[in-house]
Design an enzyme around this catalytic site. Sequence first.
Site, mmCIF file in Angstrom:
data_model
loop_
_atom_site.group_PDB
_atom_site.id
_atom_site.type_symbol
_atom_site.label_atom_id
_atom_site.label_comp_id
_atom_site.label_asym_id
_atom_site.label_seq_id
_atom_site.Cartn_x
_atom_site.Cartn_y
_atom_site.Cartn_z
ATOM 1 N N SER A 11 0.754 -1.155 0.036
ATOM 2 C CA SER A 11 -0.095 -0.115 0.037
ATOM 3 C C SER A 11 0.879 1.095 0.079
ATOM 4 O O SER A 11 1.810 1.486 0.718
ATOM 5 C CB SER A 11 -0.973 0.018 1.009
ATOM 6 O OG SER A 11 -1.741 1.354 1.103
ATOM 7 N N LYS A 12 0.599 2.128 -0.802
ATOM 8 C CA LYS A 12 1.282 3.526 -1.027
ATOM 9 C C LYS A 12 0.810 4.337 0.531
ATOM 10 O O LYS A 12 1.813 5.414 0.816
ATOM 11 C CB LYS A 12 0.711 4.208 -1.969
ATOM 12 C CG LYS A 12 -0.700 4.684 -2.012
ATOM 13 C CD LYS A 12 -1.057 5.358 -3.430
ATOM 14 C CE LYS A 12 -2.467 5.677 -3.534
ATOM 15 N NZ LYS A 12 -2.839 6.371 -4.976
ATOM 16 N N ARG A 13 0.002 3.912 1.156
ATOM 17 C CA ARG A 13 -0.368 4.438 2.309
ATOM 18 C C ARG A 13 0.660 4.193 3.560
ATOM 19 O O ARG A 13 0.803 4.747 4.700
ATOM 20 C CB ARG A 13 -1.733 4.196 2.846
ATOM 21 C CG ARG A 13 -2.869 4.926 2.010
ATOM 22 C CD ARG A 13 -4.138 4.367 2.426
ATOM 23 N NE ARG A 13 -5.251 4.761 1.473
ATOM 24 C CZ ARG A 13 -5.601 4.334 0.483
ATOM 25 N NH1 ARG A 13 -5.165 2.897 0.218
ATOM 26 N NH2 ARG A 13 -6.341 4.792 -0.474
#
Length: 557
Positions: free
Chosen positions: A256-258
């Site tokens: 996840s880019k989060r």
Amino acid sequence: MSDRVVTRFAPSPTGYLHVGGARTALFNWLWARRNGGVFMLRIEDTDLKRNTPTAMRQVMDDLRWLGINWDEGPEVGGPNGPYLQSQRRDIYDKYVRQLLDGGKAYYCFESTDELEAMREEAEAQKKGFVYQRPAQLPTEQDAERARVEGKPVAVRFAMPQDKQLVVEDLVRGRVTFAAAEIGDFIIQKSDGFPTYNFACVVDDYLMGITHVIRGQEHLMNTPGQQALWRAMFGDAPLPKYVHMSVTVSESGGKLSKREQPEKVRKVILPQATKTFVETISANSAVNLPGLTLPALTVPQVMEFIEGKSVPDMPYIKQIAKGLNVALPEINLVDFRDSGYLPETMVNFLALLGWNPGDGREVMSVGELIESFDLSRLTKSNSLFDRRKLLAFNTEHIRMLPKDKLLWHLRGYLKVIDSPVMRADDDMLLRIIALCEGARTLADIERKSRFLFLADDEIEYDENAVNKVLLKDGGAEILRIERERLAAMDEFDVKNVEAALHSLAEERQIGLGKVAQPLRVALCGSTISISIFDAVEILGKEKVLVRLDRTLKAFGGS
């Protein structure tokens, strides 16, 4: 639709290019190149609240770093422009009007709070939320009245409810959806901008896209997009849909880019006093080549801490640096900054959910293009194995022609602003040869950095000093080495090596016990290029200055 293959990569500029997005771009590019077709870059920037000022530039820089060039798109042009959706509103308005006039779309006026209340009610009844179409569709007069009253006016697509929807996917086969479970979705927001599900359909048709290759998470969007296509373009042939497998991390979760902003937020959260937040705000300004981002305000920092918003990635990196937080490698630029080769990333990403069918793994870009076939895509999840990635990089560094490796190393040194940039090509080639077996470009830089620092810039690693200089007579060995090196007339690799071997034999100790004190004195740590070459490259004057400095600090009298 033309027989020519036309693919597209259509990122939204809401963050940096994630490795999952990079894989999507790569598969579309490989399929276009395999078939002599066209690869387009299209920027889906209609979500104004989430767009960030650096994302689009970083996405294009990352694609170019990978070697993924686009035939049509921003900065290249082409017959299907403009390629930023924010510049195509008149086109979308035309098709929204066509659907409204045909009774295939209608106005709606609910606020965000009203829609949230509907979702909560459906959840309380243990039902999935599906928007209920009004028995009487609102008129133009109703829409105008709502605008005057200050209500939000959006447009929904009237989803056909008379039959099941079938998606023919080249990876997953036939997938069937019940239209009633999809419901009427918004195609134009109250700010006048189109939604993703609407704009991508219009653009795919007008740009002649033949293959939509994207992540599995988009499969649920496809039946609604196909219904929109039929409503606007009748029996025009649909693109072929390809939904790639999910890529998971070693822990089993989806990459996840989060992860990066979430890690920073978790560090801030326990200590988020008023003073601490104000300090973060004051130190958050970002200075990049050609771009200065002002410091975040205290309310902006608080919104980030509360999970209401995420600042642009340069801010996240700046805050992480100030807090001494190591961020996980998630975005493509992280791997570039860690010293991976673009050839490695292309090779590794290509094997996430695809294989050539003959057991090969380490492959050149040319081999990937020649072998790439959509029939070899897999349904099962693919593992982002970082150890395998590192092994691939080691092999690509070994395989790459020295002139190409030199070019990559220069680019890397510039990116991280390393003092090694001062070396000429001959010196860098010598360093590369001395770093045979390096796993990353960072390894090469790390082993040679000390050669290009001023003598007083050498920082001593505490563990190295304790283990090497302050133990087993290390400082005494260093003092003897200083005397013998000072007495040498010819200061070259051969003579230095002979002197150290001779000292080791005299003291009846291993060569490492002689070499390591010298290494720590010259570079501050126990890791460097060959110590014999290091002495020759530094030269007698610098070597003696560094030895004297070390002996003064750790050698006693």
